[in-house]
Each structure stands twice: as structure tokens, then as C-alpha cells.
Scaffold this motif. Sequence first.
Motif, PDB file in Angstrom:
ATOM      1  N   THR A  92       5.822  -1.721 -36.920  1.00  0.00           N
ATOM      2  CA  THR A  92       6.145  -0.357 -36.516  1.00  0.00           C
ATOM      3  C   THR A  92       7.020   0.362 -37.529  1.00  0.00           C
ATOM      4  N   ASN A  93       7.677  -0.389 -38.425  1.00  0.00           N
ATOM      5  CA  ASN A  93       8.597   0.238 -39.364  1.00  0.00           C
ATOM      6  C   ASN A  93       8.792  -0.652 -40.577  1.00  0.00           C
ATOM      7  N   GLY A  94       9.002  -0.012 -41.713  1.00  0.00           N
ATOM      8  CA  GLY A  94       9.352  -0.736 -42.928  1.00  0.00           C
ATOM      9  C   GLY A  94      10.820  -0.499 -43.224  1.00  0.00           C
ATOM     10  N   TRP A  95      11.092   0.391 -44.155  1.00  0.00           N
ATOM     11  CA  TRP A  95      12.474   0.744 -44.487  1.00  0.00           C
ATOM     12  C   TRP A  95      12.838   2.033 -43.752  1.00  0.00           C
ATOM     13  N   ILE A  96      12.176   3.126 -44.118  1.00  0.00           N
ATOM     14  CA  ILE A  96      12.393   4.411 -43.460  1.00  0.00           C
ATOM     15  C   ILE A  96      11.200   4.747 -42.569  1.00  0.00           C
ATOM     16  N   GLY A  97      10.039   4.338 -42.972  1.00  0.00           N
ATOM     17  CA  GLY A  97       8.819   4.605 -42.224  1.00  0.00           C
ATOM     18  C   GLY A  97       7.890   3.419 -42.293  1.00  0.00           C
ATOM     19  N   LYS A  98       6.718   3.582 -41.719  1.00  0.00           N
ATOM     20  CA  LYS A  98       5.720   2.513 -41.727  1.00  0.00           C
ATOM     21  C   LYS A  98       4.999   2.509 -43.076  1.00  0.00           C
ATOM     22  N   PRO A  99       4.810   1.330 -43.670  1.00  0.00           N
ATOM     23  CA  PRO A  99       4.102   1.251 -44.944  1.00  0.00           C
ATOM     24  C   PRO A  99       2.656   1.739 -44.811  1.00  0.00           C
ATOM     25  N   ASP A 100       2.167   2.387 -45.871  1.00  0.00           N
ATOM     26  CA  ASP A 100       0.780   2.860 -45.866  1.00  0.00           C
ATOM     27  C   ASP A 100      -0.198   1.705 -45.954  1.00  0.00           C
ATOM     28  N   SER A 101       0.109   0.734 -46.787  1.00  0.00           N
ATOM     29  CA  SER A 101      -0.799  -0.404 -46.930  1.00  0.00           C
ATOM     30  C   SER A 101      -0.003  -1.614 -47.411  1.00  0.00           C
ATOM     31  N   MET A 102      -0.456  -2.768 -46.989  1.00  0.00           N
ATOM     32  CA  MET A 102       0.171  -4.015 -47.417  1.00  0.00           C
ATOM     33  C   MET A 102      -0.937  -5.009 -47.701  1.00  0.00           C
ATOM     34  N   LYS A 103      -0.659  -5.955 -48.571  1.00  0.00           N
ATOM     35  CA  LYS A 103      -1.660  -6.962 -48.926  1.00  0.00           C
ATOM     36  C   LYS A 103      -1.089  -8.356 -48.691  1.00  0.00           C
ATOM     37  N   PHE A 104      -1.958  -9.237 -48.206  1.00  0.00           N
ATOM     38  CA  PHE A 104      -1.611 -10.637 -47.995  1.00  0.00           C
ATOM     39  C   PHE A 104      -2.771 -11.477 -48.507  1.00  0.00           C
ATOM     40  N   PRO A 105      -2.497 -12.633 -49.096  1.00  0.00           N
ATOM     41  CA  PRO A 105      -3.605 -13.500 -49.490  1.00  0.00           C
ATOM     42  C   PRO A 105      -4.341 -13.975 -48.237  1.00  0.00           C
ATOM     43  N   PRO A 106      -5.657 -14.164 -48.313  1.00  0.00           N
ATOM     44  CA  PRO A 106      -6.425 -14.576 -47.131  1.00  0.00           C
ATOM     45  C   PRO A 106      -5.878 -15.829 -46.443  1.00  0.00           C
ATOM     46  N   ASP A 107      -5.346 -16.768 -47.197  1.00  0.00           N
ATOM     47  CA  ASP A 107      -4.818 -18.001 -46.602  1.00  0.00           C
ATOM     48  C   ASP A 107      -3.549 -17.767 -45.784  1.00  0.00           C
ATOM     49  N   PHE A 108      -2.910 -16.623 -45.949  1.00  0.00           N
ATOM     50  CA  PHE A 108      -1.697 -16.332 -45.187  1.00  0.00           C
ATOM     51  C   PHE A 108      -1.948 -16.422 -43.687  1.00  0.00           C
ATOM     52  N   TRP A 109      -3.128 -16.012 -43.233  1.00  0.00           N
ATOM     53  CA  TRP A 109      -3.429 -15.918 -41.807  1.00  0.00           C
ATOM     54  C   TRP A 109      -3.820 -17.266 -41.189  1.00  0.00           C
ATOM     55  N   LYS A 110      -4.117 -18.275 -42.011  1.00  0.00           N
ATOM     56  CA  LYS A 110      -4.597 -19.562 -41.498  1.00  0.00           C
ATOM     57  C   LYS A 110      -3.567 -20.256 -40.616  1.00  0.00           C
ATOM     58  N   GLY A 111      -4.025 -20.760 -39.489  1.00  0.00           N
ATOM     59  CA  GLY A 111      -3.188 -21.559 -38.609  1.00  0.00           C
ATOM     60  C   GLY A 111      -2.241 -20.772 -37.727  1.00  0.00           C
ATOM     61  N   LEU A 112      -2.267 -19.467 -37.826  1.00  0.00           N
ATOM     62  CA  LEU A 112      -1.389 -18.652 -36.996  1.00  0.00           C
ATOM     63  C   LEU A 112      -2.067 -18.313 -35.671  1.00  0.00           C
ATOM     64  N   GLY A 113      -1.261 -18.073 -34.663  1.00  0.00           N
ATOM     65  CA  GLY A 113      -1.793 -17.628 -33.375  1.00  0.00           C
ATOM     66  C   GLY A 113      -1.980 -16.121 -33.326  1.00  0.00           C
ATOM     67  N   LEU A 114      -1.794 -15.450 -34.441  1.00  0.00           N
ATOM     68  CA  LEU A 114      -1.944 -14.001 -34.526  1.00  0.00           C
ATOM     69  C   LEU A 114      -3.411 -13.627 -34.363  1.00  0.00           C
ATOM     70  N   LYS A 115      -3.708 -12.881 -33.317  1.00  0.00           N
ATOM     71  CA  LYS A 115      -5.096 -12.514 -33.013  1.00  0.00           C
ATOM     72  C   LYS A 115      -5.386 -11.040 -33.229  1.00  0.00           C
ATOM     73  N   LYS A 116      -4.352 -10.204 -33.143  1.00  0.00           N
ATOM     74  CA  LYS A 116      -4.534  -8.766 -33.322  1.00  0.00           C
ATOM     75  C   LYS A 116      -3.329  -8.195 -34.054  1.00  0.00           C
ATOM     76  N   SER A 117      -3.582  -7.175 -34.882  1.00  0.00           N
ATOM     77  CA  SER A 117      -2.506  -6.494 -35.580  1.00  0.00           C
ATOM     78  C   SER A 117      -2.981  -5.120 -36.028  1.00  0.00           C
ATOM     79  N   ASN A 118      -2.030  -4.226 -36.214  1.00  0.00           N
ATOM     80  CA  ASN A 118      -2.364  -2.895 -36.707  1.00  0.00           C
ATOM     81  C   ASN A 118      -2.426  -2.841 -38.232  1.00  0.00           C
ATOM     82  N   LEU A 119      -2.150  -3.946 -38.900  1.00  0.00           N
ATOM     83  CA  LEU A 119      -2.172  -3.952 -40.362  1.00  0.00           C
ATOM     84  C   LEU A 119      -3.594  -3.923 -40.885  1.00  0.00           C
TER      85      LEU A 119
END
Length: 136
Positions: A92-119
Amino acid sequence: MKKSLLTALILVPVIALCSCTGKMKEMQEQANQQFGDQHFKTTISLIELYKVRHGDYPSSLDSLDFIGDWDKIAISSTAYKKLDNGYELNLTNGWIGKPDSMKFPPDFWKGLGLKKSNLKAFKEDAKTDRSVRTAK
């Protein structure tokens, strides 16, 4: 002479401010991305650690154990919802506002219970690997 001096005194700061506005906006977006990245990752770490300790995901972020002052800042920048098969985490927030875009390597998501996100990065990775998670 007074009129041209007054005009110069007004125009010089205005022109300088206009030229700096683009750079300031760029710096703000960079800070939003860096803080947003840290807040998102910190909150995921605390949620996943809670699952390791308790066997299930927390019902809310208020249930998290042993959080520090910096963790509270990260948690306040996210919105969490426990799902039947994992959890949803939105930034919902970064520093002052919400970031426009962010990048993560595909392996970052492995093994997490994260099923939904606005990113956007999560949604793009979900298109390529639907077996791990879904994004709506």
C-alpha cells in the motif's frame, strides 16, 4: 530596471524548480521502490516465520510475534488477508507513495503461501507458473 530585476528574481527560482521537479520525482520513485521492496519482503518474512512457528498463517498481521519497531513500519505499508490456501499481501505504500513498478526474480515466489497480490511483478510471474499461485 526594478521591473526586470523583480521579474528575474521570480523567474530564476521558478525555472530552477521546474528543472529539478523531474529529478525529484525520479528520486521519489526510486525511494518508493526501495522502501516498498523492503516493506513487502519484511512482511512476507514475518508471515512465513509465523507459519513455521505456529503451523498456519496468522489471522491478521496483529497476530505476528516478536516484531520490532522497523517491522511495524513495514507492516503498516501492507494489507494482509488470510486465505483458505495461503494469504494475500498487497503493498500500500513505499516511502511517500506506492511504487509504480517493482521487479523480483521468478524464484523469489517459490515456496511462499502468497496467492494474491497487487504487485504487477507477482501477476506477471503468475501467468507463467499457475501451479504455484494465482493472481486476480
